[in-house]
Design a protein around this motif. Structure first.
Motif, PDB file in Angstrom:
ATOM      1  N   TYR A  81       0.858  -1.183   0.000  1.00  0.00           N
ATOM      2  CA  TYR A  81       0.000   0.000   0.000  1.00  0.00           C
ATOM      3  C   TYR A  81       0.897   1.237   0.000  1.00  0.00           C
ATOM      4  O   TYR A  81       1.402   1.651   1.059  1.00  0.00           O
ATOM      5  N   ARG A  82       1.095   1.800  -1.172  1.00  0.00           N
ATOM      6  CA  ARG A  82       2.041   2.908  -1.292  1.00  0.00           C
ATOM      7  C   ARG A  82       1.564   4.149  -0.546  1.00  0.00           C
ATOM      8  O   ARG A  82       2.357   4.894   0.020  1.00  0.00           O
ATOM      9  N   GLY A  83       0.255   4.384  -0.546  1.00  0.00           N
ATOM     10  CA  GLY A  83      -0.271   5.558   0.131  1.00  0.00           C
ATOM     11  C   GLY A  83      -0.142   5.482   1.638  1.00  0.00           C
ATOM     12  O   GLY A  83       0.050   6.489   2.322  1.00  0.00           O
ATOM     13  N   GLN A  84      -0.228   4.253   2.193  1.00  0.00           N
ATOM     14  CA  GLN A  84      -0.163   4.050   3.635  1.00  0.00           C
ATOM     15  C   GLN A  84       1.226   3.639   4.113  1.00  0.00           C
ATOM     16  O   GLN A  84       1.457   3.530   5.312  1.00  0.00           O
ATOM     17  N   GLN A  85       2.127   3.388   3.159  1.00  0.00           N
ATOM     18  CA  GLN A  85       3.470   2.905   3.478  1.00  0.00           C
ATOM     19  C   GLN A  85       3.399   1.620   4.305  1.00  0.00           C
ATOM     20  O   GLN A  85       4.016   1.496   5.358  1.00  0.00           O
ATOM     21  N   LYS A  86       2.633   0.667   3.786  1.00  0.00           N
ATOM     22  CA  LYS A  86       2.480  -0.615   4.456  1.00  0.00           C
ATOM     23  C   LYS A  86       2.728  -1.746   3.462  1.00  0.00           C
ATOM     24  O   LYS A  86       2.422  -1.626   2.275  1.00  0.00           O
ATOM     25  N   LEU A  87       3.269  -2.840   3.972  1.00  0.00           N
ATOM     26  CA  LEU A  87       3.526  -4.031   3.170  1.00  0.00           C
ATOM     27  C   LEU A  87       2.874  -5.217   3.849  1.00  0.00           C
ATOM     28  O   LEU A  87       3.144  -5.508   5.019  1.00  0.00           O
ATOM     29  N   SER A  88       1.993  -5.899   3.128  1.00  0.00           N
ATOM     30  CA  SER A  88       1.284  -7.056   3.670  1.00  0.00           C
ATOM     31  C   SER A  88       1.743  -8.311   2.919  1.00  0.00           C
ATOM     32  O   SER A  88       1.763  -8.332   1.689  1.00  0.00           O
ATOM     33  N   ILE A  89       2.114  -9.340   3.686  1.00  0.00           N
ATOM     34  CA  ILE A  89       2.577 -10.598   3.091  1.00  0.00           C
ATOM     35  C   ILE A  89       1.803 -11.753   3.715  1.00  0.00           C
ATOM     36  O   ILE A  89       1.706 -11.865   4.935  1.00  0.00           O
ATOM     37  N   ARG A  90       1.264 -12.609   2.862  1.00  0.00           N
ATOM     38  CA  ARG A  90       0.584 -13.823   3.327  1.00  0.00           C
ATOM     39  C   ARG A  90       1.400 -15.021   2.860  1.00  0.00           C
ATOM     40  O   ARG A  90       1.792 -15.098   1.702  1.00  0.00           O
ATOM     41  N   PHE A  91       1.634 -15.969   3.778  1.00  0.00           N
ATOM     42  CA  PHE A  91       2.506 -17.084   3.462  1.00  0.00           C
ATOM     43  C   PHE A  91       2.048 -18.355   4.168  1.00  0.00           C
ATOM     44  O   PHE A  91       1.307 -18.300   5.156  1.00  0.00           O
ATOM     45  N   ASN A  92       2.475 -19.484   3.620  1.00  0.00           N
ATOM     46  CA  ASN A  92       2.141 -20.786   4.192  1.00  0.00           C
ATOM     47  C   ASN A  92       3.220 -21.164   5.197  1.00  0.00           C
ATOM     48  O   ASN A  92       4.369 -21.410   4.825  1.00  0.00           O
ATOM     49  N   GLU A  93       2.858 -21.221   6.462  1.00  0.00           N
ATOM     50  CA  GLU A  93       3.839 -21.453   7.526  1.00  0.00           C
ATOM     51  C   GLU A  93       4.432 -22.856   7.482  1.00  0.00           C
ATOM     52  O   GLU A  93       5.503 -23.085   8.043  1.00  0.00           O
ATOM     53  N   THR A  94       3.746 -23.803   6.834  1.00  0.00           N
ATOM     54  CA  THR A  94       4.298 -25.152   6.727  1.00  0.00           C
ATOM     55  C   THR A  94       5.442 -25.211   5.719  1.00  0.00           C
ATOM     56  O   THR A  94       6.267 -26.116   5.765  1.00  0.00           O
ATOM     57  N   ILE A  95       5.484 -24.258   4.807  1.00  0.00           N
ATOM     58  CA  ILE A  95       6.545 -24.208   3.801  1.00  0.00           C
ATOM     59  C   ILE A  95       7.624 -23.211   4.198  1.00  0.00           C
ATOM     60  O   ILE A  95       8.819 -23.466   4.036  1.00  0.00           O
ATOM     61  N   CYS A  96       7.193 -22.082   4.709  1.00  0.00           N
ATOM     62  CA  CYS A  96       8.136 -21.013   5.062  1.00  0.00           C
ATOM     63  C   CYS A  96       7.628 -20.326   6.333  1.00  0.00           C
ATOM     64  O   CYS A  96       6.641 -19.587   6.280  1.00  0.00           O
ATOM     65  N   ASP A  97       8.295 -20.587   7.468  1.00  0.00           N
ATOM     66  CA  ASP A  97       7.853 -19.950   8.706  1.00  0.00           C
ATOM     67  C   ASP A  97       8.302 -18.490   8.742  1.00  0.00           C
ATOM     68  O   ASP A  97       8.990 -18.010   7.839  1.00  0.00           O
ATOM     69  N   PHE A  98       7.918 -17.796   9.809  1.00  0.00           N
ATOM     70  CA  PHE A  98       8.191 -16.360   9.865  1.00  0.00           C
ATOM     71  C   PHE A  98       9.693 -16.060   9.857  1.00  0.00           C
ATOM     72  O   PHE A  98      10.148 -15.127   9.195  1.00  0.00           O
ATOM     73  N   LYS A  99      10.478 -16.843  10.598  1.00  0.00           N
ATOM     74  CA  LYS A  99      11.918 -16.590  10.652  1.00  0.00           C
ATOM     75  C   LYS A  99      12.561 -16.753   9.278  1.00  0.00           C
ATOM     76  O   LYS A  99      13.394 -15.944   8.860  1.00  0.00           O
ATOM     77  N   ALA A 100      12.143 -17.803   8.561  1.00  0.00           N
ATOM     78  CA  ALA A 100      12.688 -18.026   7.218  1.00  0.00           C
ATOM     79  C   ALA A 100      12.254 -16.916   6.272  1.00  0.00           C
ATOM     80  O   ALA A 100      13.036 -16.450   5.433  1.00  0.00           O
ATOM     81  N   LEU A 101      10.996 -16.484   6.426  1.00  0.00           N
ATOM     82  CA  LEU A 101      10.499 -15.391   5.583  1.00  0.00           C
ATOM     83  C   LEU A 101      11.271 -14.109   5.853  1.00  0.00           C
ATOM     84  O   LEU A 101      11.685 -13.411   4.911  1.00  0.00           O
ATOM     85  N   ALA A 102      11.467 -13.779   7.128  1.00  0.00           N
ATOM     86  CA  ALA A 102      12.192 -12.555   7.486  1.00  0.00           C
ATOM     87  C   ALA A 102      13.621 -12.592   6.962  1.00  0.00           C
ATOM     88  O   ALA A 102      14.136 -11.590   6.452  1.00  0.00           O
ATOM     89  N   ARG A 103      14.259 -13.755   7.073  1.00  0.00           N
ATOM     90  CA  ARG A 103      15.641 -13.883   6.604  1.00  0.00           C
ATOM     91  C   ARG A 103      15.727 -13.663   5.089  1.00  0.00           C
ATOM     92  O   ARG A 103      16.591 -12.930   4.593  1.00  0.00           O
ATOM     93  N   GLN A 104      14.797 -14.293   4.354  1.00  0.00           N
ATOM     94  CA  GLN A 104      14.806 -14.149   2.899  1.00  0.00           C
ATOM     95  C   GLN A 104      14.406 -12.733   2.476  1.00  0.00           C
ATOM     96  O   GLN A 104      14.910 -12.207   1.480  1.00  0.00           O
ATOM     97  N   LEU A 105      13.501 -12.129   3.224  1.00  0.00           N
ATOM     98  CA  LEU A 105      13.109 -10.749   2.923  1.00  0.00           C
ATOM     99  C   LEU A 105      14.286  -9.802   3.117  1.00  0.00           C
ATOM    100  O   LEU A 105      14.538  -8.929   2.272  1.00  0.00           O
ATOM    101  N   PHE A 106      15.001  -9.961   4.201  1.00  0.00           N
ATOM    102  CA  PHE A 106      16.162  -9.097   4.455  1.00  0.00           C
ATOM    103  C   PHE A 106      17.260  -9.320   3.421  1.00  0.00           C
ATOM    104  O   PHE A 106      17.917  -8.373   2.986  1.00  0.00           O
ATOM    105  N   ASP A 107      17.459 -10.589   3.021  1.00  0.00           N
ATOM    106  CA  ASP A 107      18.458 -10.884   1.979  1.00  0.00           C
ATOM    107  C   ASP A 107      18.051 -10.242   0.657  1.00  0.00           C
ATOM    108  O   ASP A 107      18.894  -9.708  -0.083  1.00  0.00           O
ATOM    109  N   LEU A 108      16.748 -10.293   0.361  1.00  0.00           N
ATOM    110  CA  LEU A 108      16.238  -9.691  -0.869  1.00  0.00           C
ATOM    111  C   LEU A 108      16.462  -8.185  -0.872  1.00  0.00           C
ATOM    112  O   LEU A 108      16.936  -7.613  -1.866  1.00  0.00           O
TER     113      LEU A 108
END
Length: 203
Positions: free
Chosen positions: A50-77
């Motif tokens: 949401y560019r107007g609100q400066q927010k980023l929403s991510i939906r993910f399957n925790e059985t494939i990628c948990d929050f820690k793995a998602l955060a790590r890959q997001l930071f690497d990206l």
């Protein structure tokens, strides 16, 4: 200060996280680079910036990628994009900048966001209906011999597709992880498939 430290976690629950993001991520070209990169992460099935609100929403399957793995890959990206200079917005003309701000304000309206979500869901349903229709057209003789049964079968396929789509997040994130707790839901699902298969049998 690195770009990762400018991302502030505001929500994290049941495979859904939201971040408050810096303004420079909200430029059109930068936002596209970020969302495209996040969409490529295994387990992520929904990304909305949401560019107007400066927010980023991510939906993910925790059985494939948990929050820690998602955060790590997001930071690497983000680190990789920052190194490549992809997080620096390209210079735009005054008219283009005005159009961008106007579009951001429109996207910020609740009605606009609601309409986009409904349009996306409707588009997916229409695409699936087209696939089912093509499958049905491969057997035109069945429709000619018993049009009532062919129409009922088509509507049953649409209903099953809708129910699966409606409960998909629960199936992947809850039912599979706790089958005993959701045993009645599984029983209902198996019975639904039994009725579907039974209706296909030739009498």
């Amino acid at each position: 200060m690195s770009i990762q430290k400018e991302f502030v976690l505001r929500y994290n629950l049941d495979g859904h996280v939201r971040f408050e993001i810096p303004a420079r991520i909200c430029h059109v070209d930068v936002a596209k680079a970020v969302t495209d990169g996040i969409s490529g992460i295994d387990g992520v099935y929904g990304v909305t910036l949401y560019r107007g609100q400066q927010k980023l929403s991510i939906r993910f399957n925790e059985t494939i990628c948990d929050f820690k793995a998602l955060a790590r890959q997001l930071f690497d990206l983000l680190s990789d994009l920052e190194t490549k200079g992809a997080l620096k917005p390209k210079p735009v003309s005054t008219s283009a900048r005005w159009k961008e701000k106007a579009k951001a304000k429109i996207d910020n309206f609740k009605v606009t966001r609601w309409a986009k979500e409904k349009f996306g869901a409707a588009k997916e349903t229409v695409q699936a209906a087209k696939v089912i229709t093509r499958m049905g057209m491969k057997k035109p003789n069945a429709f000619m011999q018993d049009p009532e049964k062919a129409v009922i079968s088509f509507l049953n396929d649409i209903l099953v597709l809708f129910l699966i789509k409606l409960h998909w997040n629960d199936i992947t994130q809850n039912w599979l992880l706790k089958p005993l707790k959701y045993r009645y839901e599984w029983m209902a699902l198996f019975y639904l498939f039994f009725l579907l298969v039974r209706s296909r049998k030739q009498k």
